[in-house]
Write a protein that holds these residues in place. Structure first.
Motif, short mmCIF file in Angstrom:
data_model
loop_
_atom_site.label_atom_id
_atom_site.label_comp_id
_atom_site.label_asym_id
_atom_site.label_seq_id
_atom_site.Cartn_x
_atom_site.Cartn_y
_atom_site.Cartn_z
N PRO A 133 0.79 -1.23 0.00
CA PRO A 133 0.00 0.00 0.00
C PRO A 133 0.83 1.29 0.00
O PRO A 133 0.24 2.36 0.06
CB PRO A 133 -0.72 -0.12 1.34
N GLU A 134 2.15 1.18 -0.05
CA GLU A 134 2.98 2.39 0.11
C GLU A 134 2.63 3.48 -0.92
O GLU A 134 2.42 4.64 -0.55
CB GLU A 134 4.46 2.05 0.00
N ASP A 135 2.57 3.10 -2.21
CA ASP A 135 2.28 4.10 -3.23
C ASP A 135 0.77 4.23 -3.48
O ASP A 135 0.24 5.33 -3.62
CB ASP A 135 2.97 3.73 -4.54
N VAL A 136 0.13 3.10 -3.56
CA VAL A 136 -1.30 3.10 -3.81
C VAL A 136 -2.00 2.24 -2.76
O VAL A 136 -1.66 1.06 -2.60
CB VAL A 136 -1.62 2.55 -5.22
N ARG A 137 -2.94 2.82 -2.06
CA ARG A 137 -3.73 2.08 -1.07
C ARG A 137 -4.98 1.55 -1.77
O ARG A 137 -5.58 2.28 -2.57
CB ARG A 137 -4.12 2.99 0.09
N ILE A 138 -5.36 0.34 -1.43
CA ILE A 138 -6.51 -0.26 -2.10
C ILE A 138 -7.48 -0.86 -1.08
O ILE A 138 -7.06 -1.55 -0.16
CB ILE A 138 -6.07 -1.36 -3.09
N CYS A 164 -3.86 -12.94 -1.65
CA CYS A 164 -2.99 -12.18 -2.53
C CYS A 164 -1.97 -11.42 -1.69
O CYS A 164 -2.03 -11.42 -0.46
CB CYS A 164 -3.81 -11.23 -3.41
N THR A 165 -1.03 -10.78 -2.36
CA THR A 165 0.03 -10.09 -1.64
C THR A 165 0.05 -8.62 -2.03
O THR A 165 0.25 -8.32 -3.20
CB THR A 165 1.41 -10.69 -1.98
N PRO A 166 -0.15 -7.70 -1.12
CA PRO A 166 -0.55 -7.94 0.27
C PRO A 166 -2.02 -8.35 0.33
O PRO A 166 -2.74 -8.10 -0.62
CB PRO A 166 -0.37 -6.56 0.91
N PRO A 167 -2.44 -8.95 1.45
CA PRO A 167 -3.85 -9.31 1.60
C PRO A 167 -4.71 -8.05 1.49
O PRO A 167 -4.29 -6.97 1.89
CB PRO A 167 -3.92 -9.89 3.02
N LEU A 168 -5.88 -8.24 0.94
CA LEU A 168 -6.74 -7.12 0.59
C LEU A 168 -7.58 -6.61 1.76
O LEU A 168 -8.29 -7.37 2.40
CB LEU A 168 -7.67 -7.58 -0.53
N VAL A 215 -9.60 -4.79 7.96
CA VAL A 215 -8.31 -4.20 7.64
C VAL A 215 -7.26 -5.28 7.44
O VAL A 215 -6.99 -6.07 8.34
CB VAL A 215 -7.85 -3.24 8.76
N ARG A 216 -6.72 -5.33 6.24
CA ARG A 216 -5.59 -6.23 6.00
C ARG A 216 -4.45 -5.39 5.44
O ARG A 216 -4.30 -4.24 5.85
CB ARG A 216 -6.02 -7.36 5.07
N GLY A 217 -3.67 -5.91 4.55
CA GLY A 217 -2.46 -5.17 4.22
C GLY A 217 -2.51 -4.15 3.09
O GLY A 217 -1.60 -3.34 2.94
#
Lengths: 337, 337
Positions: free
Chosen positions: A272-277, A289-293, A333-335
């Motif tokens: 999530p550093e550049d784009v948070r989803i 998935c990596t990171p977990p959603l 909240v996951r990664g």
DNA sequence: GTGAAAGCGCTAACAC
DNA sequence: GTGTTAGCGCTTTCAC
């Protein structure tokens, strides 16, 4: 009808009655309920039934009762979509659970989205089923057609037609929560990938996103329409091309979100550093998935279970409280944000 | 729609006949086929039908025709399994295709594996459906029970009961091909993860593996039973613990194979350098893992389409050639071996 | 507590 | 070509 005597046609009430030495009426009573019949008579009938392997003829029964004992979960989506989005199994499962032990059969009917509403109304009126739960409808046409019919039907998701029963989630609020989370995590240039905008849920989630953005003084105008399918998450590429400085993304379901995340990463951004989803539905795929959603829950099974309750009320001649709104969606909240 | 008569009961043949000024028989003729009726009469009847919004009563019709117009695809697996293994959607889709345009309805019925065969026989005899295609049965009990019934039924996969119709793949040969490929690629200490061994397909694949190993002078004895589910691919950990020098793995379906591959890699082995892996089914999931999975095709849709043809023959009173074996499975070489 | 009898809406002989 | 007439197997008053 060349029904040869001696050929094995299924045993009828008549046969049972003859063997048990009673009348058809009595056998019928035993088969349905068994009260008001003498114990020993019941016994004799039961024996005859077993001996013959008798089984009531559904057609004959439903001809007189006007009930088939079948309800349908109708999904106006292609079968490959139904099988690829984990939302549907959950939805179906909920309906199944609601009818456990009640000897009604639940069938899953997938209709092509291209199908005219009249085709579906015809199916409902064809006498195959007593009622239906409609999941994932596109637009108000079907509900409007059904509103004028006397078919017991409950929608999952706003039917956008007055007088039609439904259960729904507060999608606007859920989208607000998701978007606010993105903002809290530091995102400022946020976009959303919506579901198909002919669906009320997709529009509601878009609205919630926009409200939260506006409320935070951010630009709410960046969105692109997806189709709730995995592939349609591919629009993320377009989004990133048009808005290279994007730092947050609310995706209206997890299937699209996972695809979008892959693309974002393939394009050299870190999540999530550049784009948070943040996604929506809390599908299993988001955990692996990596990171977990990070995502919003969407209790599909509860929806259909509730819808099934309403349908039973309808079937019993009642008028259920309508609409029925479910408890809010929760943020998981996951990664990824 | 001018539904008069206070209580809105659906219009019947009788109503149509009265309005059109003909007899019920004539209306019936128009509704079913329309030949042997004068053009103008047909016209009048059609009009009356439209005016009334008439729709034939299924129950009444099937009471006399002894046909429901519904066939079932029966899967004796839990619904979550049906929805998680891509084999089933394919299978269902094949059946759907076979009946396109033929106005028979195809329903998907999932039965718990714990269900007694008699429960399923009862379902089939209950009159809900005219016949069924059984996919993914465990053991011969169901087929045996059905063999004594007069229900039109076709199995996908060897029913292991004489006289029961089925279509099948040459699983033994397919497993041989897969195993030989492993050997060709240099593997020598090869194991297999089987499907549930109460299924004929699982045993056949095991047999094929063993034959190929023996034929190559290798030890055919290393196998562990899986359940065709993603999680059951986890037995790979056990396998690797017991046989650290393993260099090849034939996994009886792709769901398990992908899990197994993940584990193999997590345990520090490279795929395919250290451990070569071949799966089965050619599922989409195998294309998206790293490395992509080498696998055997399994044309599920073709199977059920073929089964549907047989079922139609059965329904028409014919005796289809039995069993029907499909063209061999093909090896799809990708990166994992 | 049980039986007789009247249909439910439709199809299929069989006449005409 | 079309109408008449039997049922298909069941539930359900209504008598007894």
């Amino acid at each position: 009808m060349a029904r040869i005597e001696g050929a094995h046609s299924a045993p009828t009430l008549e046969d049972v009655a003859r063997i048990a030495g009673v009348s058809r009426a009595t056998v019928s009573r035993v088969v349905n309920g068994g009260t008001l019949v003498a114990a020993k008579t019941t016994e004799a009938v039961r024996e005859a039934i077993n001996e013959l392997g008798y089984h009531p003829n559904k057609a004959a029964r439903s001809l007189v009762t006007r009930r088939t004992g079948v309800i349908a979960v109708i999904v106006p989506e292609t079968d490959d979509r139904v099988f690829s989005d984990p939302y549907f199994p959950q939805a179906y499962h909920g309906a199944l659970q609601a009818f456990i032990g009640s000897d009604v059969q639940v069938v899953l009917a997938m209709a092509e989205p291209g199908d005219s509403p009249s085709r579906m109304v015809r199916y409902l009126e064809s006498g195959h089923v007593d009622g239906a739960i409609i999941v994932s409808h596109h637009g108000p046409a079907l509900a409007q057609a059904l509103a004028h019919s006397w078919q017991p039907v409950v929608f999952v998701g706003d039917p956008e037609a007055p007088g039609v029963c439904y259960v729904d989630l507060d999608n606007v609020e859920a989208a607000r929560v998701a978007t606010r989370h993105l903002i809290e995590r530091g995102a400022r240039r946020i976009a959303t990938i919506t579901g198909p905008l002919d669906m009320a849920s997709a529009r509601a989630r878009l609205l919630g996103f926009q409200e939260a953005m506006t409320e935070a003084g951010l630009d709410p105008s960046t969105y692109v329409e997806g189709g709730y399918t995995s592939e349609s998450g591919g629009v993320a590429a377009q989004l990133l091309a048009d808005h290279p400085d994007l730092d947050g993304l609310f995706v209206a379901n997890d299937l699209m979100a996972v695809t979008a995340m892959n693309i974002v990463q393939a394009l050299g951004r870190r999540v999530p550093e550049d784009v948070r989803i943040v996604g929506f539905d809390d599908a299993a795929i988001g955990q692996h998935c990596t990171p977990p959603l990070t995502t919003m829950t969407n209790p599909a099974a509860e929806h259909t279970r509730e819808a099934a309750e309403m349908l039973m009320e309808l079937l019993a001649g009642g008028t259920p409280a309508n609409p029925r709104m479910l408890a809010h969606s929760r943020l998981v909240v996951r990664g990824s944000a």
